[in-house]
Each structure stands twice: as C-alpha cells, then as structure tokens.
Design an enzyme around this catalytic site. Structure first.
Site, PDB file in Angstrom:
ATOM      1  N   GLY A   1     -16.364 -20.622  19.168  1.00 50.78           N
ATOM      2  CA  GLY A   1     -15.380 -19.453  19.250  1.00 50.78           C
ATOM      3  C   GLY A   1     -15.630 -18.179  18.858  1.00 50.78           C
TER       4      GLY A   1
ATOM      5  N   THR B   1     -11.116 -27.728  22.811  1.00 50.76           N
ATOM      6  CA  THR B   1      -9.734 -26.523  23.068  1.00 50.76           C
ATOM      7  C   THR B   1      -9.483 -27.243  23.794  1.00 50.76           C
ATOM      8  OG1 THR B   1     -11.030 -24.777  21.838  1.00 50.76           O
ATOM      9  CG2 THR B   1      -9.429 -23.802  24.424  1.00 50.76           C
TER      10      THR B   1
ATOM     11  N   ASP C   1     -11.970 -17.012  19.969  1.00 45.67           N
ATOM     12  CA  ASP C   1     -11.610 -16.803  20.786  1.00 45.67           C
ATOM     13  C   ASP C   1     -10.744 -16.448  21.768  1.00 45.67           C
ATOM     14  OD1 ASP C   1     -13.248 -18.497  23.835  1.00 45.67           O
ATOM     15  OD2 ASP C   1     -13.217 -19.088  21.473  1.00 45.67           O
TER      16      ASP C   1
ATOM     17  N   ARG D   1      -7.530 -17.140  10.478  1.00 47.21           N
ATOM     18  CA  ARG D   1      -9.092 -16.925  10.847  1.00 47.21           C
ATOM     19  C   ARG D   1      -8.465 -17.157  12.908  1.00 47.21           C
ATOM     20  NH1 ARG D   1     -11.023 -20.659  15.516  1.00 47.21           N
ATOM     21  NH2 ARG D   1     -13.040 -19.982  15.765  1.00 47.21           N
ATOM     22  N   VAL D   2      -9.155 -16.579  13.271  1.00 46.70           N
ATOM     23  CA  VAL D   2      -7.976 -16.487  14.995  1.00 46.70           C
ATOM     24  C   VAL D   2      -9.547 -16.862  15.873  1.00 46.70           C
ATOM     25  CG1 VAL D   2      -7.209 -15.298  16.938  1.00 46.70           C
ATOM     26  CG2 VAL D   2      -6.086 -15.424  14.928  1.00 46.70           C
TER      27      VAL D   2
ATOM     28  N   GLY E   1     -15.292 -24.398  23.361  1.00 44.81           N
ATOM     29  CA  GLY E   1     -16.530 -23.847  22.367  1.00 44.81           C
ATOM     30  C   GLY E   1     -16.737 -23.549  21.192  1.00 44.81           C
TER      31      GLY E   1
END
Lengths: 355, 299
Positions: free
Chosen positions: B205, B151, B182, B179-180, B203
């Site tokens: 999430g 990320t 962090d 899917r979402v 990292g």
C-alpha cells in the site's frame, strides 16, 4: 520587510520567454498567503532543501491561522473540535508523509514530514496520529480556541446549518435540525446524494497548497488545512490524499489543490494535472483541463482551484466557482508576488515578471 | 453482468456477487454482500481482511473499507475503524448519508455506532492464530512467516450497466496505530466511473499510494484501452518509475463486461489449502459462465 507587488488580472495574459536562470527556484502557493511564500523562499535562498522550504512555508500558515482555514482555532467540526489534515511529498524520492484528522497538535505539516522520514508508512490518522506526534516530541496543545468555539456556538444556534448530512437519509431532518442523526431505514444505495453543499470561500474552507522547485529542479509539494467547517467528526478531506491535495513527479512538475475537497478528491486533480504535463500540456492548460474534467464528471457546481508548475519553473493556475489568488516567487520576479485569477476558468501560464 | 476480485479467496466474494447480480440486484448491493461474506469469515482474516485478521502493533484491530459508485463517482470510506468486522458496510453509509468521502478513527467508529451497527470487543475480532502471532510479535518483533500484502478488492457490473468498486482490508500485520494505506483512498485502492469502468489495486500500500493506479487504469479505459491493456500499462508505469520491485496487483472491469489483471506478483501461496500460484490469482465471473480463479503471470 520584503516589498510586495500585487497584480490584478482580468484576462489571461501572454507570457514572455525568460532566461532559464531567472525561473528557478520557484515557490508557488495557493491564495495570497505572502508570509508563507516569503518564509519558504528565504529557506531556499539560505541553503535549505525544497522539503525544508515546504515545511517552513506551510508552517507559517499554521501559526498565523491563515484565513482561519489553516491551523488551530478554525473550522470546528460538528462536535466543536478542530482537526488538521496535511501532507508533504518529495519528488526526488517519490516519498509521501500525511496526517489526517490530527487532534491537539498544531504543527501538522511537520508531523507529516516525520511520518515520511521516520516511518515506513505514509498516512496516520486520528488519535493515533496525535500519539505519534507526541512520541516525536511535538507538544499536545488544544486545537480549539475561543474563536473556534464561538463559531461552533453560532452554528448550533442556527440549527446546525449548513452541514454535510444528506436530507432524506437520516433523522432528524438535517436541513432544519442539529443531530445526533440516525439512519432512516432502507436507504436505496442508488439514491443520489443531494442536499446543497455549504458555500465555500477562502475564509471557510481553504488550504495552503505549496509547490517548490529548487535551483536544481528538485520538486516537492505540501498542503495543510483545518478542513471544512462543521464537517462530520473524523472527516478527512482531499488535502492529505496523494494525487488529490497535491502531487509531484520528478522531471515533470507538480500541482496543489484548494476548494471543495469532498468533490475534488474523487477526481484526483493534482495527479491528473501532472500526467497532463507529462504528456506535454502547459501547467495552466493542465490545471484548466483538470477542473473541466471535474465539472463534467460530478455534474455539479463546485468551487475549487489548482496551481501547477513544471520543473523548468513555468507555472499556471485555474479556478472554478470562486475568485482565486496565488503567490509566486522566482528570481525574475525578485519578490513574492500575489496574482489574482477571476472566477471564469481563466488560467495563466507564467515565467517571469513581464505580465 | 460481471464481477472480478483480487486473490484466490476472492472466489467467495465473486460467487455471492454472481448470485446477487443474476437476481437483478444493483452493483452496490451485490458488492456489499460479496465483500461482507469474506469480511465476516474468520478463516479469511489472515488474508488481511476483516474478522480474524492481524491487529496493529498495539493489538487493536483497525480496518479500512471503501466503495465507489460509478453512476455519479460518489465515494465512501472508513479508515482505522475499530469494533466492527465489515467496514465496507459502514463506508457505504458514508457514501449514502453524508456529503463527505472519508471518516477515520474514532469519528468512523462513532458514525458506525450511530448507524446502528453493533460494535464488538477487540478480542472477538481476533482468532487464536492471530492472537498468538501478536504475542510472538511482542516478544520477538517478528512478522508472520507468510509474505504478501493481500486485501480484498471487488468490482461489479450489474444488469443495468452500472459499475461499482469496493475494498476491505486490515492492512499489514502489526502496522503502526492509525496507519492507513492505499485501500480506502480514491484513485489508489479503487476507482469506478460508469463512463469508463472500474479498477482496484492490492499489494504494498505504501508504494501503491504514490502512483494512483486505479484512477490511471480507468483513465486509460476512458481513452479506449481494454481493461487488460490498461492494467498492463499501469503496472509497467509503476515499476519503471519505482525502479525497484514491489508487490502490486491490479484488476479492471469495463461496462462491456471485459476484465483485466496485471501484477508484479511472482508467486502466491494460499495458506488455507497450501496451493501455490505462479503469478497473481484473481477470481472472476461473467454472465453465462461459472465463477473461476484465473492466474496472471508477473510482468
């Protein structure tokens, strides 16, 4: 039917010490959503887990469409659709399940629980969340009703006022006109967002947020809502966001929020409350402190409230910008009880029925 | 003025940001250009960012992006955005032109279209390598051999003392549709406040979301802790409470231009040049220096 006591409080009152076995289990939820509190309590008292209780209690509000702000048939977005946000968090495992902008599935909190228990993910959104729910055996049913479509028609005939667009950044002018909107060229990224926000009350922008602490001190929380009326399609508010809509921490406590989610979520109020409790603050003081931080941080007026509880069964609440109520049960009270908190940043710390 | 970004490939973003900031551009403008450079570069897609990334389990590219402006703590995010490689630019429009914070799914995609962003086909967002990896996944349900979550997160401090945080990700390969993680959530993937500083996380999430680390780091900086100490305290808090190792890396920047980084990352391999870092590599630039990659050993 379980008898109900309703108390009106003008000033914050003192609290008395209570025997520790009278304080748990505790069921605490935003607003005077009595049926939800009663259902959650009965689930606990008949052997259900703290997570079962949250799911049962919050589901009642989805079915009853509590105040028009929870469940199907309320808060249409700009295109007339009702979409749901929900979350559930288990303090024992620190696991979370959330859904955002869930369409045409009515049991949002139950879908959130399935996300938590059957997937390695935490948050599913939009049409994909609907497809997941159908795979899990939920029935596709329109979230729109004649009532919500009527609300939408009235809003359109009032030139789509109020709305969540920023005047001066899009055309046509959202202060006086419906969309569709397109951007005005070259918006400076330092232009502060302005434009008055829709006024909130319990009937147009609320959430049931629930905290349950069982007899062993195991804690969980959940929220479910149909979000803000006339929101932009695709908008997800604070309710399904960890640390915003609700938060719990094993051995410490939990908190749940309601109100203007677009402002509150930027300040992670329920995470803040739990960290303050971990540092020794009472639930009521922690709730008040979190709202004060938002007032200072956003430099704006907003409407919002928090309920909080520690794992020993002490609870508290605070409100800013509107009159608030919450519902609470513990063995000392003996029955689900609605408590009113006036809009002046009052908070209460409660343990028992002597209030 | 200063800038810090996650992972070694963040040096591309930091280099662009340093040029923008030195020209007097605002932290938000610098941030958008810096993140765009990586988002639209197909060779960085396999770091789980933008064009060239791994699709979800149905072969669709869904991207998350977010930005937070420290001046007024305003926030804008999109999640599960389809058809566009630069989610941070759409997120910035959510912040500037709406009074909401997050738009998801088809709502986000339709908002992007209405904003005039030119949407592309799903195929044009994939590259042969990630399409091939997806076909392997469909046959064998296996994941790419490289580990890690990646990320791109970037923090920028401009010459006016304003701070901003931005993030962009495609999420883990072959994630469930919708899917979402962090990344686009305030206080989890990123946080910024001119009164204290900015922080971001990268990292695993799913685990990161349980701890609101970016918010917590900024709170600690508000209480007077330096960014490095704040990062270390939050990593310790997370690992103590999780009781099980998981991958997380955090970066922080305060309004004095001090930076911090901490993580649980033991080793990170850059698949492009095969360089192995014994810890969490991050990129940073401070006024008067050149952009550089630093390594933070694991806690």
């Amino acid at each position: 039917m379980r008898p109900v006591f309703v108390l009106l409080l003008v000033l914050a009152a003192h609290c008395n010490a209570a025997r520790s076995d009278d304080k748990l289990p505790l069921v605490l939820n935003t607003w005077s959503f009595l049926d939800a509190n009663i259902a959650a309590t009965e689930t606990l008292l008949t052997g259900g887990s703290h997570i079962d209780a949250i799911e049962t209690g919050c589901s009642v509000c989805e079915v009853e469409q509590c105040d028009g702000s929870v469940g199907y048939g309320g808060s249409p977005d700009e295109l007339g659709n009702t979409t749901l946000d929900a979350m559930i968090m288990n303090g024992e495992t620190h696991d979370v399940g959330s859904v955002g902008c869930l369409k045409d599935i009515r049991s949002a909190i139950s879908v959130a629980r399935k996300v938590m228990e059957t997937t390695k993910h935490t948050l599913l959104v939009g049409d994909d969340a609907t497809n997941f729910a159908i795979q899990m055996g939920f029935t596709r049913q329109s979230s729109k009703t004649n009532h919500s479509l009527d609300l939408w028609a009235q809003w359109k005939s009032a030139n789509c006022q109020p709305n969540y667009r920023v005047p001066g950044t899009v055309i046509p002018n959202p202060s006086v006109s419906c969309g569709p909107y397109s951007p005005v060229p070259s918006i400076a990224s330092t232009v502060p967002r302005s434009g008055s926000r829709p006024t909130l009350n319990r009937y147009n922008h609320d959430t049931i947020g629930m905290i349950v602490v069982d007899a062993k001190g195991q804690i969980g929380c959940g929220t479910t809502t149909n979000g803000a009326s006339h929101k932009i399609p695709g908008r997800v508010g604070d309710s399904p966001i960890v640390g915003a809509g609700c938060y719990v921490q094993k051995g410490v406590g939990g908190a749940a929020a309601t109100g203007d989610g677009d402002i509150m979520m930027r300040f992670l109020p329920t995470y803040q409350v739990v960290q303050s409790m971990a540092a020794g603050m009472s639930p009521g003081d922690a709730a008040t402190d979190a709202l004060v931080r938002i007032v200072k941080g956003c430099n704006c007026t907003f409407q919002g409230a928090l309920v909080a509880a520690s794992v020993d069964g002490t609870w508290g609440a605070a409100t800013n910008g509107f009159n608030f109520s919450y519902t609470v049960y513990n063995p000392s009270l003996g029955t689900s009880t609605v408590i009113y908190v006036n809009n002046n940043m009052e908070h209460t710390d409660r343990e028992n029925k002597d209030i | 003025m200063a800038c810090v970004a996650t992972w070694a490939f963040g040096i591309q973003a930091v280099s662009v940001a340093s040029e923008c900031l030195q020209r007097g551009e605002s932290c938000m403008e610098a941030l958008e250009k810096a993140v765009n450079i990586v988002e639209d570069d197909p060779s960085t897609g396999r770091y789980y960012v933008g064009r060239g990334c791994y699709p979800n389990s149905e072969g669709i590219v869904q991207l998350d992006g977010a930005v937070m402006r420290g001046t007024d703590c305003k926030f804008g995010a999109v999640a599960a955005l389809e058809g566009y490689s630069k989610p941070i630019s759409v997120a910035k429009r959510v912040l500037e032109q709406t009074q909401v914070n997050i738009l998801v799914g088809s709502g986000a995609t339709n908002f992007a279209k209405a904003q005039g962003f030119v949407l592309e086909s799903n195929e044009s967002l994939l590259i042969p390598e990630t399409l091939e990896a997806y076909k392997d996944y469909c046959k064998q349900k296996c994941f790419p051999s490289r580990t890690g979550h990646d990320t791109l997160s970037v923090l920028c401090l401009d010459t006016y003392g304003r701070i901003a945080a931005g993030i962009s990700t495609s999420g883990p390969p072959f994630k469930m549709p919708g899917r979402v993680g962090d990344s686009p959530l305030p206080g989890c993937g990123l946080y910024a406040d001119d009164q204290a500083g900015a922080a971001a996380a990268s990292g695993d999430g799913e685990k990161i979301m349980q701890f609101c680390p970016s918010f917590h780091i900024v709170q600690l900086m508000r209480e007077g802790n330096e960014p490095q100490k704040a990062c270390e305290m939050v990593i310790k808090m997370m690992t103590d409470r999780a009781q099980k190792w998981f991958e997380v890396a955090v970066i922080a920047l305060n309004t004095k231009g001090q930076t911090g980084a901490a993580s649980t990352v033991r080793e990170w391999t850059d698949f492009r040049d095969k360089k192995v870092y014994s810890g969490f590599p991050f990129a940073q630039w401070k006024m008067g220096t050149a952009p550089v990659i630093c390594i933070q050993p694991p806690r």
